[in-house]
Design a protein around this motif. Structure first.
Motif, short mmCIF file in Angstrom:
data_model
loop_
_atom_site.label_atom_id
_atom_site.label_comp_id
_atom_site.label_asym_id
_atom_site.label_seq_id
_atom_site.Cartn_x
_atom_site.Cartn_y
_atom_site.Cartn_z
N ASP A 99 -44.54 -5.97 5.58
CA ASP A 99 -44.87 -7.04 4.64
C ASP A 99 -45.33 -8.27 5.42
OD1 ASP A 99 -44.99 -8.44 2.19
OD2 ASP A 99 -42.87 -9.02 2.26
N ASN B 13 -46.14 -12.44 4.57
CA ASN B 13 -46.01 -13.46 3.52
C ASN B 13 -46.59 -14.78 3.98
OD1 ASN B 13 -44.16 -11.82 1.76
ND2 ASN B 13 -42.90 -11.95 3.59
N ARG C 139 -51.48 -6.18 -1.13
CA ARG C 139 -50.68 -5.47 -0.13
C ARG C 139 -51.50 -4.48 0.70
NH1 ARG C 139 -45.09 -6.45 -0.84
NH2 ARG C 139 -44.60 -7.16 -2.95
N HIS D 11 -42.76 -8.58 -6.82
CA HIS D 11 -41.69 -8.15 -5.91
C HIS D 11 -40.82 -7.06 -6.56
CE1 HIS D 11 -42.76 -11.32 -3.14
NE2 HIS D 11 -42.75 -12.17 -4.15
MG LIG Z 1 -43.62 -10.20 0.58
#
Ligand SMILES: [Mg+2]
Ligand SMILES: O=P(O)(O)O[C@@H]1[C@@H](OP(=O)(O)O)[C@H](OP(=O)(O)O)[C@H](O)[C@H](OP(=O)(O)O)[C@H]1OP(=O)(O)O
Ligand SMILES: Nc1ncnc2c1ncn2[C@@H]1O[C@H](COP(=O)(O)OP(=O)(O)O)[C@@H](O)[C@H]1O
Ligand SMILES: [Mg+2]
Length: 319
Positions: A288, A290, A101, A161
Motif C-alpha cells: 500500500d 498513501n 491501487r 478501505h
Molecule cells: Mg492505504
C-alpha cells in the motif's frame, strides 16, 4: 532521528500554506506541531479552499491533501505558472496515481529489486475493472487463495478501505468490480509502515492480519471482511502477535527504500505499508502507498515534519 537543523528561535520567518481536509487538520495540525514549527521559523497558514490561490499568500511553499475538484476551485494551474520554481508540495497529477491501487504500485514494480541483500516487490495481483463474472474462471486458476480484495479507487472515503479476504471461487463471485485481487502473504502479523517526508525516512511497526496456515485456509469458505478477522486468529499461546519481539527491517534498507520510492514517484509526503514474507526473511513486499498519511502517529512527528519544511524553504531560498 537527527536533531532539527535549527535550534534557536529564528529571525528569518517562512510562511507555509496548508490546504487540508477537516480530519487531517484535526490529526496533523495540533498545537504541538504549530508551536514547534513557529519556534523554528515556520508559520503555518491556512489556505482558503474557496478562493483562488493567487489572491492568497505569498507562501514560501504549500502543503496539501485535497480532492482533485478542490484544486480546480483554487485555480492551481494559474498559480503554478506564476511560481515557476514549483512551491507546491507535491504536484497533483503525481498524487493522483496513488488514488488508484493499480497505478499506486507501478513505481514499485519499476524500482530496483535488491536493497542490502533483501528483495522488495509487490504481491501477485490482478485488476478487475469490469465484468468480474466473466473473469472468475481465469482468476481462480491464476491466483492462489486466499486473496485480498481491495477497492480499486482510494478516494478518501471509508469505502475505499473496505477490504475482504477471499478463500475460494464462490467468494470471488460475491465481489464487485472495480477491484484489485492481491494474493495474501503470511507475514507474522506485523506490518512495517515506512514514512517519508522528503529526505527524512522512518519506520514503525503496526499489528496486521494474522498468518493463515494451509490447513486453516482449507477450512475457510467464501469471504470475510477485515473487521471480522479476529475470529480467524490462531494464537499459539506464546504471543504470536507480540509486536515488540518482531525485528524491524534494517535501518539502511528502510532509508534506501524510502529514498528510491521518493525518486521513482516524484513525491515527498507519503508512506508505504511493507510486509516481510514469513517464509523468507529477506523478502519484503509493498502492499500500500498513501499520500500525506497520519504522521502524527509517529513519535516526535513535530520534529520530522519541521525538518522537512525547513529543507523545503531553504532549498527554495537557494534557488
Ligand atoms: Mg492505504
Ligand atoms: O487519519 P490517519 O492518521 O489514520 O491517516 C490515514 C492513513 O493512516 P496511516 O498513517 O497509514 O496509519 C491511511 O493509511 P492506510 O491506507 O490505512 O494504510 C490513509 O493514508 C488515510 O488516507 P485516505 O483515507 O486513504 O485518504 C489517512 O487518513 P487521512 O487522515 O488522510 O484522512
Ligand atoms: N497482500 C497482503 N498480504 C497480507 N496482508 C495484507 C496484504 N494486503 C493488505 N494486507 C493487510 O491489510 C491491511 C490493509 O491493506 P492495505 O492495502 O494497506 O489497505 P488500506 O489502504 O485500506 O490501508 C494491511 O495493513 C495489511 O495488514
Ligand atoms: Mg494501508
Amino acid at each position: 532521528m537527527s536533531e532539527p537543523a535549527t535550534q534557536a528561535p529564528q529571525t528569518q520567518r517562512y510562511r507555509i500554506g496548508y490546504a487540508l481536509p477537516p480530519k487531517k487538520l484535526q490529526n496533523f495540525l495540533g498545537t504541538s506541531l504549530v508551536d514547534y514549527a513557529k519556534h523554528h521559523g515556520i508559520d503555518l497558514i491556512p489556505i482558503n479552499p474557496n478562493k483562488p490561490l493567487t489572491q492568497q499568500g505569498p507562501f514560501h511553499c504549500i502543503i496539501h491533501k485535497l480532492q482533485p475538484q478542490d484544486w480546480a476551485q483554487l485555480n492551481l494551474d494559474h498559480y503554478s505558472s506564476k511560481h515557476p520554481y514549483g512551491p507546491i508540495i507535491d504536484p497533483p497529477h503525481l498524487i493522483e496515481r496513488l488514488r488508484n491501487r493499480s497505478s499506486m504500485l507501478e513505481a514499485v514494480t519499476h524500482l530496483q529489486t535488491s536493497f542490502r541483500n533483501c528483495t522488495v516487490s509487490v504481491p501477485k495481483q490482478v485488476i478487475v475493472d469490469t465484468n468480474l463474472a466473466n473473469a472468475i474462471e481465469q482468476l481462480s486458476s491464476t491466483l492462489r487463495f486466499p486473496v485480498i480484495a481491495k477497492p480499486l479507487l482510494v478516494d478518501g472515503t471509508a469505502r475505499s478501505h473496505e477490504l475482504r479476504l477471499v478463500f475460494d471461487r464462490e467468494g470471488l463471485e460475491t465481489l464487485h468490480a472495480p477491484v484489485v485481487l492481491q494474493e495474501f502473504v503470511n507475514h507474522g502479523g506485523v506490518v512495517f509502515k515506512v514514512y517519508v517526508a522528503g529526505e527524512h525516512v522512518t519506520c514503525v511497526k503496526r499489528r496486521s492480519l494474522p498468518d493463515i496456515t494451509d490447513e486453516k485456509a482449507k477450512t475457510l469458505k467464501g469471504t470475510v471482511p477485515f473487521s471480522q478477522i479476529s475470529s480467524l486468529t490462531v494464537e499459539d499461546g506464546d504471543g504470536v502477535n507480540d509486536i515488540d519481539r518482531v525485528e524491524t527491517p534494517p535501518e539502511g534498507l528502510v532509508t534506501d527504500l524510502g529514498r528510491a520510492l521518493r525518486e521513482a514517484m516524484g513525491l515527498n509526503l507519503f508512506n508505504v505499508d511493507v510486509i516481510r514474507d514469513a517464509k523468507d526473511y529477506d523478502r519484503y513486499l509493498i502492499i500500500d502507498v498513501n499520500y500525506f498519511p497520519g504522521y502524527s502517529k509517529l513519535p516526535c512527528y513535530e520534529l520530522f515534519i519541521t525538518d522537512f519544511l525547513l529543507d523545503c524553504v531553504r532549498n527554495k531560498a537557494a534557488e
